[in-house]
Design an enzyme around this catalytic site. Structure first.
Site, PDB file in Angstrom:
ATOM      1  N   HIS A 107       0.828  -1.199   0.000  1.00 18.28           N
ATOM      2  CA  HIS A 107       0.000   0.000   0.000  1.00 18.28           C
ATOM      3  C   HIS A 107       0.866   1.254   0.000  1.00 18.28           C
ATOM      4  CE1 HIS A 107       1.178  -0.357   4.193  1.00 18.28           C
ATOM      5  NE2 HIS A 107       0.744   0.877   4.425  1.00 18.28           N
ATOM      6  N   ASP A 109       0.490   5.027   1.994  1.00 22.19           N
ATOM      7  CA  ASP A 109      -0.228   5.460   3.192  1.00 22.19           C
ATOM      8  C   ASP A 109      -1.347   6.454   2.893  1.00 22.19           C
ATOM      9  OD1 ASP A 109       1.142   3.905   5.027  1.00 22.19           O
ATOM     10  OD2 ASP A 109       2.705   5.412   5.328  1.00 22.19           O
ATOM     11  N   HIS A 253       4.807   0.282   0.056  1.00 19.83           N
ATOM     12  CA  HIS A 253       5.650  -0.410   1.024  1.00 19.83           C
ATOM     13  C   HIS A 253       4.882  -1.574   1.671  1.00 19.83           C
ATOM     14  CE1 HIS A 253       3.481   2.579   3.432  1.00 19.83           C
ATOM     15  NE2 HIS A 253       3.702   1.827   4.500  1.00 19.83           N
ATOM     16  N   ARG A 268       7.094   6.535  14.184  1.00 20.68           N
ATOM     17  CA  ARG A 268       6.602   6.876  12.845  1.00 20.68           C
ATOM     18  C   ARG A 268       6.156   8.332  12.790  1.00 20.68           C
ATOM     19  NH1 ARG A 268       1.069   6.317  10.619  1.00 20.68           N
ATOM     20  NH2 ARG A 268       1.107   5.670   8.428  1.00 20.68           N
TER      21      ARG A 268
END
Length: 272
Positions: A107, A109, A253, A268
């Site tokens: 996918h 993000d 990723h 993150r």
């Protein structure tokens, strides 16, 4: 007090593969960076899609300062955050077996939002000696290697992106307030490089706008399989102190789930 900035002379950019990724070395991201260094990092990201740094030692404040050079910091409200730092998500894989992990599907993000944020950073605080790599795919290369006929077919199509996992656990009121469903062109143009990319993914794209899922599935599956050609990708082996920074406008990723028995702690940042 005078704050000194680092010169650019020591920064090097070394490609990881022929089509995707580069490792940047010779820079301490905990220190103030000059504009030339920041621009070199931006240029490397635009050119290579995903960039990597090794052997960094950042406080949360320094991590936020570094990320802030590239856009406004937001946060995923569906994920836990670092205590005292609500703009940093904390991703933890426990040593016990986990059948499902965050990011365990190909996918880009937040494509289920009308205005997805463009960049994502991961910082490895604790990583296993082996396993738990992150894999990436260059969606600009995936587009460029399509036939001209298929490119023309895709040019006017739009994809419907749905955050299906979140939808199952939300009330109708929550869905109405934040639908997490968006429609985007199947072929997008990068605003800084002008290169075109496929903008669909197995993680979120469920059909073409105006098509049924049954009608959409064969062509979507072809695009998904085509994108996974080995020459379009790279795989990053994590070490403590590593940072990965990728551009969701041009890269997929995938979080590889093969680290059962080991603890993995990542911070993150969502950028732009």
């Amino acid at each position: 007090m005078t704050i000194t900035t680092q010169p650019i002379q020591g920064l090097s950019v070394v490609p990881v593969t022929g089509m995707l990724g580069a490792e940047l070395s010779g820079v301490d991201l905990s220190q103030p960076l000059d504009q030339a260094t920041i621009q070199t990092i931006k240029d490397a990201l635009n050119q290579h899609g995903v960039i990597f740094f090794r052997d960094q030692d950042l406080t949360p404040e320094q991590y936020l300062e570094f990320g802030g050079h590239f856009g406004e910091i937001s946060v995923s409200k569906a994920l836990p955050t670092v205590a005292g730092h609500p703009l940093i998500n904390e991703l933890i894989r426990r040593p016990e077996a986990q059948p499902d992990v965050v990011g365990g599907v190909w996918h880009a993000d937040q494509t289920y939002r009308d205005e997805p944020t463009y960049g994502t950073m991961l910082y490895g605080l604790q990583v296993p000696e082996y396993g738990a790599d992150t894999a990436y795919i260059n969606m600009q290369a995936a587009y460029e290697y399509l036939s001209e006929g298929l490119k023309q077919t895709l040019e006017n199509l739009k994809g419907v992106h749905v955050h299906a996992r979140n939808q199952k656990n939300r009330t109708p009121e929550e869905i109405a307030a934040r639908p997490e469903v968006a429609v985007h062109p199947v072929v997008t143009t990068h605003p800084e490089t002008g290169r075109k990319a496929l903008y669909v993914s197995p993680g979120y794209t469920v059909r073409f706008d105006g098509w049924t899922e049954e009608e959409s599935t064969p062509l979507l599956n072809f695009l998904f399989q085509h994108a996974l050609r080995p020459e379009f990708g790279c795989r990053f082996r994590w070490r403590k102190g590593s940072i990965a920074f990728w551009d969701n406008r041009q890269v997929w990723h995938y979080a590889i789930n093969d680290s059962t028995g080991h603890l993995r702690v990542m911070h993150r940042l969502v950028i732009g």
